[in-house]
Design a protein around this motif. Structure first.
Motif, PDB file in Angstrom:
ATOM      1  N   ILE A 195       0.778  -1.210   0.015  1.00 14.10           N
ATOM      2  CA  ILE A 195       0.135   0.014   0.080  1.00 14.10           C
ATOM      3  C   ILE A 195       0.831   1.405   0.017  1.00 14.10           C
ATOM      4  O   ILE A 195       0.843   2.118  -0.775  1.00 14.10           O
ATOM      5  CB  ILE A 195      -1.107  -0.014   1.196  1.00 14.10           C
ATOM      6  CG1 ILE A 195      -2.160  -0.757   0.935  1.00 14.10           C
ATOM      7  CG2 ILE A 195      -1.531   1.518   1.452  1.00 14.10           C
ATOM      8  CD1 ILE A 195      -3.110  -0.590  -0.032  1.00 14.10           C
ATOM      9  N   ARG A 196       1.765   1.370   0.864  1.00 15.04           N
ATOM     10  CA  ARG A 196       2.587   2.855   1.125  1.00 15.04           C
ATOM     11  C   ARG A 196       3.430   2.832   0.027  1.00 15.04           C
ATOM     12  O   ARG A 196       3.469   3.917  -0.944  1.00 15.04           O
ATOM     13  CB  ARG A 196       3.350   2.786   2.258  1.00 15.04           C
ATOM     14  CG  ARG A 196       4.131   3.821   2.574  1.00 15.04           C
ATOM     15  CD  ARG A 196       4.725   4.000   4.005  1.00 15.04           C
ATOM     16  NE  ARG A 196       5.138   5.299   4.317  1.00 15.04           N
ATOM     17  CZ  ARG A 196       6.286   5.700   4.149  1.00 15.04           C
ATOM     18  NH1 ARG A 196       7.300   4.952   3.495  1.00 15.04           N
ATOM     19  NH2 ARG A 196       6.980   6.922   4.622  1.00 15.04           N
ATOM     20  N   ARG A 197       4.237   1.794  -0.484  1.00 16.82           N
ATOM     21  CA  ARG A 197       5.195   1.882  -1.516  1.00 16.82           C
ATOM     22  C   ARG A 197       4.453   2.065  -2.648  1.00 16.82           C
ATOM     23  O   ARG A 197       4.794   3.085  -3.581  1.00 16.82           O
ATOM     24  CB  ARG A 197       6.009   0.519  -1.573  1.00 16.82           C
ATOM     25  CG  ARG A 197       7.165   0.576  -2.458  1.00 16.82           C
ATOM     26  CD  ARG A 197       7.994  -0.896  -2.498  1.00 16.82           C
ATOM     27  NE  ARG A 197       7.791  -1.585  -1.342  1.00 16.82           N
ATOM     28  CZ  ARG A 197       8.181  -2.831  -1.181  1.00 16.82           C
ATOM     29  NH1 ARG A 197       8.849  -3.352  -2.076  1.00 16.82           N
ATOM     30  NH2 ARG A 197       7.851  -3.472   0.004  1.00 16.82           N
ATOM     31  N   ASP A 198       3.431   1.445  -3.259  1.00 15.96           N
ATOM     32  CA  ASP A 198       2.795   1.405  -4.461  1.00 15.96           C
ATOM     33  C   ASP A 198       1.878   2.604  -4.514  1.00 15.96           C
ATOM     34  O   ASP A 198       1.758   3.372  -5.556  1.00 15.96           O
ATOM     35  CB  ASP A 198       1.801   0.283  -4.707  1.00 15.96           C
ATOM     36  CG  ASP A 198       2.500  -0.746  -5.261  1.00 15.96           C
ATOM     37  OD1 ASP A 198       4.092  -0.786  -5.492  1.00 15.96           O
ATOM     38  OD2 ASP A 198       2.184  -1.802  -5.570  1.00 15.96           O
ATOM     39  N   GLY A 199       1.427   3.110  -3.248  1.00 22.04           N
ATOM     40  CA  GLY A 199       0.671   4.308  -3.301  1.00 22.04           C
ATOM     41  C   GLY A 199       1.416   5.491  -3.795  1.00 22.04           C
ATOM     42  O   GLY A 199       1.037   6.642  -4.466  1.00 22.04           O
ATOM     43  N   LEU A 200       2.822   5.772  -3.050  1.00 22.41           N
ATOM     44  CA  LEU A 200       3.497   6.909  -3.532  1.00 22.41           C
ATOM     45  C   LEU A 200       3.895   6.791  -5.003  1.00 22.41           C
ATOM     46  O   LEU A 200       4.042   7.826  -5.528  1.00 22.41           O
ATOM     47  CB  LEU A 200       4.865   6.600  -2.678  1.00 22.41           C
ATOM     48  CG  LEU A 200       4.723   6.828  -1.136  1.00 22.41           C
ATOM     49  CD1 LEU A 200       6.017   6.768  -0.265  1.00 22.41           C
ATOM     50  CD2 LEU A 200       4.166   8.470  -0.939  1.00 22.41           C
ATOM     51  N   THR A 201       4.246   5.481  -5.572  1.00 25.65           N
ATOM     52  CA  THR A 201       4.552   5.304  -6.928  1.00 25.65           C
ATOM     53  C   THR A 201       3.224   5.856  -7.788  1.00 25.65           C
ATOM     54  O   THR A 201       3.444   6.557  -8.880  1.00 25.65           O
ATOM     55  CB  THR A 201       4.864   3.776  -7.277  1.00 25.65           C
ATOM     56  OG1 THR A 201       5.954   3.534  -6.422  1.00 25.65           O
ATOM     57  CG2 THR A 201       5.152   3.757  -8.616  1.00 25.65           C
ATOM     58  N   SER A 202       1.949   5.635  -7.452  1.00 26.55           N
ATOM     59  CA  SER A 202       0.877   5.851  -7.955  1.00 26.55           C
ATOM     60  C   SER A 202       0.634   7.327  -8.174  1.00 26.55           C
ATOM     61  O   SER A 202       0.247   8.031  -8.937  1.00 26.55           O
ATOM     62  CB  SER A 202      -0.686   5.353  -7.374  1.00 26.55           C
ATOM     63  OG  SER A 202      -0.516   3.964  -7.477  1.00 26.55           O
ATOM     64  N   ILE A 203       1.205   8.187  -7.036  1.00 26.81           N
ATOM     65  CA  ILE A 203       1.038   9.618  -6.911  1.00 26.81           C
ATOM     66  C   ILE A 203       2.007  10.339  -8.045  1.00 26.81           C
ATOM     67  O   ILE A 203       1.490  10.999  -8.654  1.00 26.81           O
ATOM     68  CB  ILE A 203       1.439  10.310  -5.476  1.00 26.81           C
ATOM     69  CG1 ILE A 203       0.163   9.681  -4.608  1.00 26.81           C
ATOM     70  CG2 ILE A 203       1.256  11.565  -5.470  1.00 26.81           C
ATOM     71  CD1 ILE A 203       0.481   9.996  -3.140  1.00 26.81           C
ATOM     72  N   ARG A 204       3.149   9.503  -7.948  1.00 25.42           N
ATOM     73  CA  ARG A 204       4.037  10.249  -8.907  1.00 25.42           C
ATOM     74  C   ARG A 204       3.702   9.927 -10.389  1.00 25.42           C
ATOM     75  O   ARG A 204       4.295  10.591 -11.341  1.00 25.42           O
ATOM     76  CB  ARG A 204       5.366   9.479  -8.687  1.00 25.42           C
ATOM     77  CG  ARG A 204       5.909   9.871  -7.544  1.00 25.42           C
ATOM     78  CD  ARG A 204       7.684   9.373  -7.359  1.00 25.42           C
ATOM     79  NE  ARG A 204       8.132   7.944  -7.389  1.00 25.42           N
ATOM     80  CZ  ARG A 204       7.695   7.255  -6.418  1.00 25.42           C
ATOM     81  NH1 ARG A 204       7.792   7.570  -5.167  1.00 25.42           N
ATOM     82  NH2 ARG A 204       8.093   6.059  -6.476  1.00 25.42           N
ATOM     83  N   ARG A 205       3.033   8.824 -10.688  1.00 26.92           N
ATOM     84  CA  ARG A 205       2.560   8.409 -11.952  1.00 26.92           C
ATOM     85  C   ARG A 205       1.378   9.237 -12.502  1.00 26.92           C
ATOM     86  O   ARG A 205       0.910   9.107 -13.647  1.00 26.92           O
ATOM     87  CB  ARG A 205       2.321   6.923 -12.176  1.00 26.92           C
ATOM     88  CG  ARG A 205       3.453   6.026 -12.366  1.00 26.92           C
ATOM     89  CD  ARG A 205       2.927   4.640 -12.583  1.00 26.92           C
ATOM     90  NE  ARG A 205       2.167   4.510 -13.979  1.00 26.92           N
ATOM     91  CZ  ARG A 205       2.725   4.224 -14.941  1.00 26.92           C
ATOM     92  NH1 ARG A 205       4.095   4.178 -15.061  1.00 26.92           N
ATOM     93  NH2 ARG A 205       2.095   4.086 -15.871  1.00 26.92           N
ATOM     94  N   SER A 206       0.418   9.752 -11.486  1.00 30.62           N
ATOM     95  CA  SER A 206      -0.837  10.391 -11.809  1.00 30.62           C
ATOM     96  C   SER A 206      -0.696  11.709 -12.541  1.00 30.62           C
ATOM     97  O   SER A 206       0.263  12.183 -12.460  1.00 30.62           O
ATOM     98  CB  SER A 206      -1.427  10.385 -10.370  1.00 30.62           C
ATOM     99  OG  SER A 206      -1.003  11.473  -9.377  1.00 30.62           O
TER     100      SER A 206
END
Length: 236
Positions: free
Chosen positions: A189-200
């Motif tokens: 959740i935390r790792r991928d959530g931060l990645t998702s924000i950068r990709r959004s």
């Protein structure tokens, strides 16, 4: 902060750790409850599209752990609507989890169904729905995939299509990183959530990639809604 289109989320990898992936799907419900704002989207946009007589239908594209599909079903039923919700995801791991989640929630047919499928497959079947939605899907897609999902959504939606996603901001990275510290290491959740924000996308970026008939709307400080109304079919 530039959009990081090369970043890859760990749970997308075919060799993702099964235990971490399972806990990630399980934690989606809590995280989405806090950050996704779907209750407000349901009240303002989804509910007005549901028929008071007969059965309403909702499609959730890329449904992941199935929590949004189940929430939409629960809210609609509580409001007295007869509704069926279909959640689709091409990932077998997501399909397995969402199917089990529906069974444990006691939501059997004809209320909710989960299928391992893509939106293009439903288009080929001639399917249609009152409302088509997705949550946190757009930032995963490359340009051809994005164009395909949006075109499929137009073909599948009789009334409205709503794609809800994260809006990229530096403050979102900071706040999400701090809020999810207790979950660090227990799931993706935390790792991928931060990645998702950068990709959004930012709102302006999303507006530029949406085809005619679609509009990008802000939802709070950290979310975008890509919205298409069936009336756009009739526009000159």
């Amino acid at each position: 902060m530039q959009r990081d289109i090369a970043a890859i989320e760990e749970m997308e990898r075919p060799d993702a750790d099964p235990a971490l992936l399972e806990r990630t799907y399980a934690q989606f419900r809590l995280v989405n409850l806090v950050v996704s704002g779907w209750r407000g989207v349901y009240v303002r946009l989804v509910r007005p599209q549901l028929p008071r007589r007969g059965t309403g239908t909702i499609l959730d594209i890329g449904c992941g752990g199935g929590d949004i599909a189940l929430a939409l079903l629960r809210w609609a039923r509580a409001d007295g609507y007869d509704v069926r919700v279909l959640g689709i995801d091409p990932d077998a791991r997501a399909h397995d989890f969402s199917t089990r989640a529906a069974a444990s929630a006691g939501c059997g047919e004809p209320g909710v169904e989960f299928r391992r499928a893509t939106s293009s497959e439903l288009v080929a079947e001639g399917a249609s729905f009152d409302v088509v939605v997705s949550n946190h899907v757009l930032h995963h897609l490359d340009p051809p995939q994005l164009a395909g999902v949006l075109a499929d959504s137009q073909r599948l939606a009789r009334g409205l299509a709503i794609h809800s996603d994260i809006r990229r901001r530096r403050s979102a990275l900071l706040l999400f990183g701090l809020a999810t510290l207790p979950l660090a290491g227990s799931s993706y959740i935390r790792r991928d959530g931060l990645t998702s924000i950068r990709r959004s996308y930012t709102r302006d970026e999303l507006s530029r990639v949406l085809p005619p008939g679609w509009q990008a709307h802000p939802q709070g400080p950290y979310r975008n809604l890509a919205i298409w109304h069936a009336e756009a079919r009739m526009a000159p």
